[in-house]
Design a protein around this motif. Sequence first.
Motif, mmCIF file in Angstrom:
data_model
loop_
_atom_site.group_PDB
_atom_site.id
_atom_site.type_symbol
_atom_site.label_atom_id
_atom_site.label_comp_id
_atom_site.label_asym_id
_atom_site.label_seq_id
_atom_site.Cartn_x
_atom_site.Cartn_y
_atom_site.Cartn_z
ATOM 1 N N VAL A 1 0.865 -1.180 0.000
ATOM 2 C CA VAL A 1 0.000 0.000 0.000
ATOM 3 C C VAL A 1 0.905 1.234 0.000
ATOM 4 O O VAL A 1 1.704 1.416 0.915
ATOM 5 N N SER B 1 -1.312 -5.334 1.352
ATOM 6 C CA SER B 1 -2.704 -5.706 1.100
ATOM 7 C C SER B 1 -2.700 -7.119 0.541
ATOM 8 O O SER B 1 -2.151 -7.371 -0.536
ATOM 9 N N ARG C 1 -10.025 -8.089 1.059
ATOM 10 C CA ARG C 1 -8.579 -8.064 1.248
ATOM 11 C C ARG C 1 -8.279 -7.643 2.670
ATOM 12 O O ARG C 1 -9.064 -6.909 3.299
ATOM 13 N N LEU D 1 -5.265 -6.110 5.485
ATOM 14 C CA LEU D 1 -4.039 -5.333 5.603
ATOM 15 C C LEU D 1 -3.131 -5.966 6.645
ATOM 16 O O LEU D 1 -3.582 -6.357 7.726
ATOM 17 N N TYR E 1 -4.646 -1.155 11.581
ATOM 18 C CA TYR E 1 -4.704 -1.570 10.187
ATOM 19 C C TYR E 1 -5.308 -2.951 9.982
ATOM 20 O O TYR E 1 -6.043 -3.171 9.021
#
Length: 412
Positions: A286, A313, A322, A324, A354
């Motif tokens: 990312v 990701s 998806r 993180l 995250y």
Amino acid sequence: MPDRVPVQLGEYESAPLEPGHLTPRDVDRLHALQARGCLTLTRERTGWRLKADATVGVLVLDRVRVVIAPKFAIAGEQLMSWLAYTLGTPVPAMARRWATGPDGYADLIAAALVEECERLLREGVRRDYVRHRSVEPVLRGRLDVAAQATRRYGQLDQLHVRTFDRESDIWDNRVLGSALKAALGLTASPDLARALHGAAGAFPQAPTPAAALRALDRTHYTLLNARYRPAHTWARLLLRGGGVTDLLTDHGTTADGLLLAMPALWEAVVRRLGTEAAGLHGGHAVPGGGGVGITVRGDLGSASTFRPDLLLSLPGHDTAQRTLLPVDAKYKRYDRHGVSAADVHQLLTYSSGYAPADAPVSVIVHPQQGSNTQRSLQVRRAKGLLGTIHVLGVDTRSTPEQATKWIGSVLR
């Protein structure tokens, strides 16, 4: 000039220096490096004490030549493989064969530069049209009418002309000449010094190292100069002293050293390893560490921000979703001792900010020798699991390609 006194110390180690070992100029340069977190110089009753921080390389002073070895004894071939991997450039054959000895790792970088320069000489250095103004007895190029009228008053015995001639004295070559000269001051190997001297004589030089660096920053690569990119990569590293740029001035004063900040180098290694490993399984990095990151506001001073070194990701169990995964690079010996409480707190913050709430996971990647290792830390509270931290030890004796495959298998 007498030979410089050799001083050997390891990363995070210190060594005493006698009062006569340092000139006032040396003290100023060392204090400048201290302000940038490279080393520490303290005055003692019997002289000086020099302590290295997370920095390795060579520092050439007026009377002393300091060699700082890393806490990981990495062979020369492996160091060049990892450094070239980080810089995205091929490893020159000469640098792979160069033995890492008491002369330090700067010789490896110099060997890489000289081999790339010799390759360019074999292929033929690039030439380009360069504008010149001169006074000639015959007309060459174009007549400079304004100069002829104002300086010769219409006389035609000498002509002010403007010409364009194809020459090798262009910035693509000048930066290499300056880097070869800088490398000559770092190496203690007679064989390498001869090779550097021979190559340096074939390249023009920039007026100052700072001018060469500015030219490198302005360089755009096309089909005409793309073959210069590897040589420029090693030249940039040498001219910047491994990252110390503020000691370069237009008056010709240089850092006279090659100091590599190992934590920053390891972070760059982990970012590329993680990005390529995730790509093997449909993931990607990312950009920017996830936008604004985790911010802290309301305290005294400006707001602070937490961003992991790498945010991946990855595809989840459901292909439409998806997840993180925050990854942090730690240049620490976590193969010998446990993860510190501060790093546990940091990774828990990343996972809570995250990672999915039902699977708060984060990753630490650290260097080690011998083999790749993996262990998992479970951080629990009274009501259950607070987070999981995977601690991955990457074997620095392996190749970057092998490490990429191993991390990819762990991420999968």
